[in-house]
Design a protein around this motif. Structure first.
Motif, mmCIF file in Angstrom:
data_model
loop_
_atom_site.group_PDB
_atom_site.id
_atom_site.type_symbol
_atom_site.label_atom_id
_atom_site.label_comp_id
_atom_site.label_asym_id
_atom_site.label_seq_id
_atom_site.Cartn_x
_atom_site.Cartn_y
_atom_site.Cartn_z
ATOM 1 N N TYR A 59 -10.341 18.220 -1.135
ATOM 2 C CA TYR A 59 -10.123 16.815 -1.482
ATOM 3 C C TYR A 59 -8.670 16.584 -1.866
ATOM 4 O O TYR A 59 -8.044 17.403 -2.542
ATOM 5 N N ASP A 60 -8.142 15.463 -1.432
ATOM 6 C CA ASP A 60 -6.759 15.120 -1.728
ATOM 7 C C ASP A 60 -6.676 13.623 -2.002
ATOM 8 O O ASP A 60 -7.106 12.817 -1.171
ATOM 9 N N ASP A 61 -6.153 13.251 -3.163
ATOM 10 C CA ASP A 61 -6.091 11.829 -3.519
ATOM 11 C C ASP A 61 -4.688 11.265 -3.396
ATOM 12 O O ASP A 61 -4.393 10.204 -3.948
ATOM 13 N N SER A 62 -3.827 11.954 -2.652
ATOM 14 C CA SER A 62 -2.440 11.514 -2.535
ATOM 15 C C SER A 62 -2.258 10.406 -1.517
ATOM 16 O O SER A 62 -1.215 9.743 -1.492
ATOM 17 N N GLY A 63 -3.238 10.205 -0.638
ATOM 18 C CA GLY A 63 -3.091 9.217 0.424
ATOM 19 C C GLY A 63 -2.360 9.743 1.637
ATOM 20 O O GLY A 63 -2.102 8.998 2.582
ATOM 21 N N ALA A 64 -2.030 11.034 1.636
ATOM 22 C CA ALA A 64 -1.298 11.627 2.763
ATOM 23 C C ALA A 64 -2.223 11.820 3.963
ATOM 24 O O ALA A 64 -3.393 12.151 3.805
ATOM 25 N N GLU A 119 4.829 3.392 -9.730
ATOM 26 C CA GLU A 119 5.428 2.709 -10.873
ATOM 27 C C GLU A 119 5.962 1.328 -10.497
ATOM 28 O O GLU A 119 6.054 0.434 -11.353
ATOM 29 N N GLN A 120 6.280 1.119 -9.222
ATOM 30 C CA GLN A 120 6.804 -0.173 -8.785
ATOM 31 C C GLN A 120 5.722 -1.239 -8.671
ATOM 32 O O GLN A 120 6.033 -2.431 -8.679
ATOM 33 N N VAL A 121 4.457 -0.826 -8.532
ATOM 34 C CA VAL A 121 3.379 -1.798 -8.313
ATOM 35 C C VAL A 121 2.253 -1.646 -9.330
ATOM 36 O O VAL A 121 1.196 -2.245 -9.177
ATOM 37 N N SER A 122 2.468 -0.852 -10.370
ATOM 38 C CA SER A 122 1.394 -0.556 -11.316
ATOM 39 C C SER A 122 0.823 -1.820 -11.948
ATOM 40 O O SER A 122 -0.357 -1.856 -12.308
ATOM 41 N N GLY A 123 1.657 -2.861 -12.071
ATOM 42 C CA GLY A 123 1.175 -4.088 -12.686
ATOM 43 C C GLY A 123 0.098 -4.791 -11.900
ATOM 44 O O GLY A 123 -0.639 -5.619 -12.450
ATOM 45 N N PHE A 124 -0.032 -4.477 -10.609
ATOM 46 C CA PHE A 124 -1.046 -5.117 -9.774
ATOM 47 C C PHE A 124 -2.407 -4.438 -9.880
ATOM 48 O O PHE A 124 -3.390 -4.945 -9.339
ATOM 49 N N TYR A 125 -2.473 -3.290 -10.541
ATOM 50 C CA TYR A 125 -3.704 -2.496 -10.539
ATOM 51 C C TYR A 125 -4.067 -2.079 -11.963
ATOM 52 O O TYR A 125 -3.222 -1.981 -12.844
ATOM 53 N N GLY A 133 -5.250 0.824 -13.138
ATOM 54 C CA GLY A 133 -5.015 2.174 -13.632
ATOM 55 C C GLY A 133 -4.441 3.054 -12.547
ATOM 56 O O GLY A 133 -4.505 2.725 -11.370
ATOM 57 N N ASN A 134 -3.873 4.141 -12.947
ATOM 58 C CA ASN A 134 -3.297 5.097 -12.006
ATOM 59 C C ASN A 134 -4.213 6.301 -11.920
ATOM 60 O O ASN A 134 -4.394 7.024 -12.902
ATOM 61 N N HIS A 135 -4.821 6.513 -10.749
ATOM 62 C CA HIS A 135 -5.793 7.597 -10.632
ATOM 63 C C HIS A 135 -5.152 8.967 -10.811
ATOM 64 O O HIS A 135 -5.852 9.970 -10.919
ATOM 65 N N ARG A 136 -3.819 9.045 -10.828
ATOM 66 C CA ARG A 136 -3.145 10.328 -11.043
ATOM 67 C C ARG A 136 -2.929 10.605 -12.534
ATOM 68 O O ARG A 136 -2.442 11.661 -12.907
ATOM 69 N N ASP A 137 -3.257 9.649 -13.364
ATOM 70 C CA ASP A 137 -3.032 9.741 -14.800
ATOM 71 C C ASP A 137 -4.351 10.072 -15.498
ATOM 72 O O ASP A 137 -5.301 9.294 -15.447
ATOM 73 N N GLU A 138 -4.405 11.205 -16.163
ATOM 74 C CA GLU A 138 -5.646 11.647 -16.817
ATOM 75 C C GLU A 138 -6.140 10.614 -17.820
ATOM 76 O O GLU A 138 -7.347 10.394 -17.972
ATOM 77 N N ARG A 139 -5.209 9.950 -18.496
ATOM 78 C CA ARG A 139 -5.618 8.967 -19.499
ATOM 79 C C ARG A 139 -6.353 7.786 -18.871
ATOM 80 O O ARG A 139 -7.253 7.208 -19.494
ATOM 81 N N ALA A 190 0.833 -1.207 0.000
ATOM 82 C CA ALA A 190 0.000 0.000 0.000
ATOM 83 C C ALA A 190 0.865 1.254 0.000
ATOM 84 O O ALA A 190 0.552 2.243 -0.682
ATOM 85 N N GLN A 191 1.945 1.229 0.765
ATOM 86 C CA GLN A 191 2.847 2.379 0.781
ATOM 87 C C GLN A 191 3.435 2.633 -0.600
ATOM 88 O O GLN A 191 3.546 3.782 -1.034
ATOM 89 N N ASP A 192 3.785 1.561 -1.299
ATOM 90 C CA ASP A 192 4.335 1.726 -2.651
ATOM 91 C C ASP A 192 3.262 2.192 -3.625
ATOM 92 O O ASP A 192 3.553 2.962 -4.554
ATOM 93 N N TYR A 193 2.020 1.732 -3.434
ATOM 94 C CA TYR A 193 0.943 2.217 -4.310
ATOM 95 C C TYR A 193 0.803 3.731 -4.181
ATOM 96 O O TYR A 193 0.645 4.442 -5.176
ATOM 97 N N ILE A 194 0.869 4.220 -2.953
ATOM 98 C CA ILE A 194 0.675 5.646 -2.703
ATOM 99 C C ILE A 194 1.905 6.469 -3.085
ATOM 100 O O ILE A 194 1.786 7.532 -3.699
ATOM 101 N N GLY A 195 3.097 5.957 -2.750
ATOM 102 C CA GLY A 195 4.297 6.770 -2.937
ATOM 103 C C GLY A 195 5.177 6.398 -4.106
ATOM 104 O O GLY A 195 5.949 7.230 -4.595
ATOM 105 N N ARG A 196 5.099 5.146 -4.586
ATOM 106 C CA ARG A 196 5.968 4.686 -5.672
ATOM 107 C C ARG A 196 5.149 3.804 -6.615
ATOM 108 O O ARG A 196 5.437 2.619 -6.803
#
Length: 543
Positions: free
Chosen positions: A532-537, A23-29, A31-37, A15-21
């Motif tokens: 609203y903040d979607d960073s997980g902070a 690119e290291q875990v993108s294969g498990f999910y 889409g990236n909610h930070r990516d407009e595409r 979960a920490q890597d999902y929120i902060g890194r």
């Protein structure tokens, strides 16, 4: 109200890597909610997959019936009217139905769902409604039957409703008697400090309990009272009306059970292969479905085409299980690995709001979504807050403590402050004294062995007793200092109990009504107004 970002340690590495890194875990999910595409791709997929989900009209009819009982509000009716229209999307998230809403993280999740739906609607220019998924099908009564408040004498106090120890039925079907409600309400009435808002708060709580047969009913009423005006739609996963709509999805989960099981196993191997820990059990031949039998919610396993529980209560072939589903869909329910699939088979989910634990176990479903012809929705981290009252803030300034000092090493800071009060520097001086003693005593012990070998053992025992007596004296001195500075130490205790109760994040312990009693219902509006903040902070909220 001042809002300050504050990192919190804890949570799984995944979960920490999902929120902060990411690119290291993108294969498990998916889409990236930070990516407009990813947003655009998700919307496009939802538009083209309308036929894969349960009929909107039938779903909305079921949700209307449920919300009319527990969540009657004009804004909710508007949300449901929109959901009935093609093209309306959903931001969802859920939690178990805790006592008096349970810990504050439940409220924080509801706030996140509503805020995220608003942001998505602005972003996309189309309707997006918030839906809160009440996990009423869960059967872990001990996890939901209690809540905590801070009493007037600064004690973290637990309020609990006992259940039938022999029952393992869903929480939504577990009865709570009138006397049990009264006892819990009376206890809360006694524990809450008197305030101008207390009569209103207690009235709301009593209204929620008066006609409720169980925790889920009362939970839904309270969530409706708190968030109905914001258009939050409620859904109970154990609602029999909803369950009948879910029957075709359960049929697929049963027919494709073996291949789904393989997909979970494959994802689990991928996750552990990269050094992450699994956050949910993935047993070989696990059916990942529950069956309700004789008031017991039984987890099923699949072996040679037969579905059975581990305790031997039920055993059915696939054909028999499907026949039972057709006759009694209300007896079936999901576990943590099939619930995401059910959610996306029902609702046009743009994004789902998850806590860190949920983010971790959702990774296990990565291939299961594809197996069901679905795509994983966008995953939005739940917003996380610690409420810091004015008194606590003053004490933080008085003792020059940061939020991190309190969260990470408050006891060390407390001892450091206490030792320095009389300029004695107790720990250092006692440490130096013990070191000096050791330096003087060790040569003596060596000399004693030349007189008689047995004296060495006696001398070592004597040395240990002297050192123990030094520790005893140090502790007694600290106790005397604590008595001398008891008033100040009470202030340190308040900081601990208010910000990190029981050594845990505040939002995982305290009930929101403790704070609503102190600040009024307008506090909820203030929390809703936090950007609203979607960073997980995590954020500290200075009231």
């Amino acid at each position: 109200m001042n809002i300050v970002p504050e990192p919190l340690s804890g949570g799984s590495l995944l979960a920490q890597d999902y929120i902060g890194r990411f690119e290291q875990v993108s294969g498990f999910y998916g889409g990236n909610h930070r990516d407009e595409r990813s947003w655009e791709q998700r919307v496009k997929w939802l538009d083209h997959s309308e036929g894969k989900r349960i009929s909107r009209r039938a779903l909305v009819d079921s949700l209307r019936s449920y919300n009319e009982k527990y969540n009657q509000h004009d804004a909710v009716h508007k949300s449901l009217d929109l959901l009935e229209q093609d093209g309306t999307l959903v931001i969802t998230g859920g939690q178990q139905s805790g006592l008096f809403t349970g810990p504050m993280l439940v409220v924080h999740k509801a706030i996140t769902i509503i805020q995220a739906a608003r942001e998505a609607e602005k972003r996309l220019g189309r309707p997006v409604i918030p839906v809160f998924w009440i996990a009423g099908e869960d059967h872990d009564w001990d996890e939901v039957n209690h809540t905590h408040v801070l009493s007037a004498d600064l004690e973290v106090t637990k309020i609990k409703i006992d259940g039938d120890e022999g029952s393992r039925t869903s929480v939504s079907f577990t009865p709570v008697e009138e006397g049990q409600w009264k006892q819990a309400l009376d206890e809360l009435q006694h524990l809450l400090q008197d305030s101008e808002f207390k009569p209103e708060i207690m009235n709301l709580l009593r209204q929620s309990a008066e006609t409720s047969k169980g925790l889920s009913d009362a939970f839904a009423k309270l969530m409706g009272m708190l968030f109905g005006k914001y258009g939050l739609v409620l859904l109970d996963s154990a609602d029999p009306c909803l369950r009948s709509l879910e029957a075709p999805v359960f049929e697929r989960l049963i027919r494709q059970n073996e291949s789904l099981g393989q997909s979970y196993q494959l994802a689990a191997r991928d996750i552990t292969g990269l050094g992450y820990e699994l956050q949910a059990d993935v047993p070989v031949n696990g059916a990942n479905l529950f069956y309700l039998f004789d008031n017991k919610r039984l987890l099923l396993f699949r072996e040679n085409g037969v579905f059975a529980d581990r305790r031997g209560f039920v055993s059915m072939t696939e054909a028999e299980l499907l026949a039972e589903l057709a006759e009694h869909p209300e007896r079936f329910s999901n576990n943590v690995l099939t619930r995401p699939l059910m959610q996306d088979s029902l609702l046009p989910v743009l994004g789902t709001v998850l806590g860190q634990g949920e983010i971790s176990y959702w990774a296990i479903t990565r291939y299961a979504f594809a197996e069901m012809g679905l795509e994983m929705p966008l995953i939005l981290p739940r917003m996380s807050f610690t409420l810091i009252e004015n008194t606590s803030h003053k004490y933080m300034e008085k003792y020059k403590l940061t939020f991190q000092d309190i969260y990470v090493n408050l006891e060390d800071k407390r001892q450091e402050w206490l030792s320095g009060q009389n300029g004695l520097d107790l720990d250092q001086r006692f440490r130096e004294t013990k070191e000096s003693f050791n330096q003087l005593y060790e040569p003596l012990l060596q000399d004693l062995s030349s007189v008689q070998p047995g004296l060495t053992k006696l001398g070592q025992s004597n040395k240990d007793r002297i050192l123990a007596q030094m520790d005893f004296l140090l502790n007694k001195t600290k106790e005397a200092l604590e008595q001398q500075h008891s008033a100040s130490l009470r202030q340190w205790e308040l900081l601990s109990h208010s910000i990190v109760p029981m050594g845990r994040p505040q939002e995982r312990v305290y009930n929101i009504f403790y704070y609503l009693n102190r600040y009024g219902m307008s506090l909820l509006d203030d929390l809703m107004a936090i950007p609203y903040d979607d960073s997980g902070a995590h954020r500290a909220v200075y009231l």
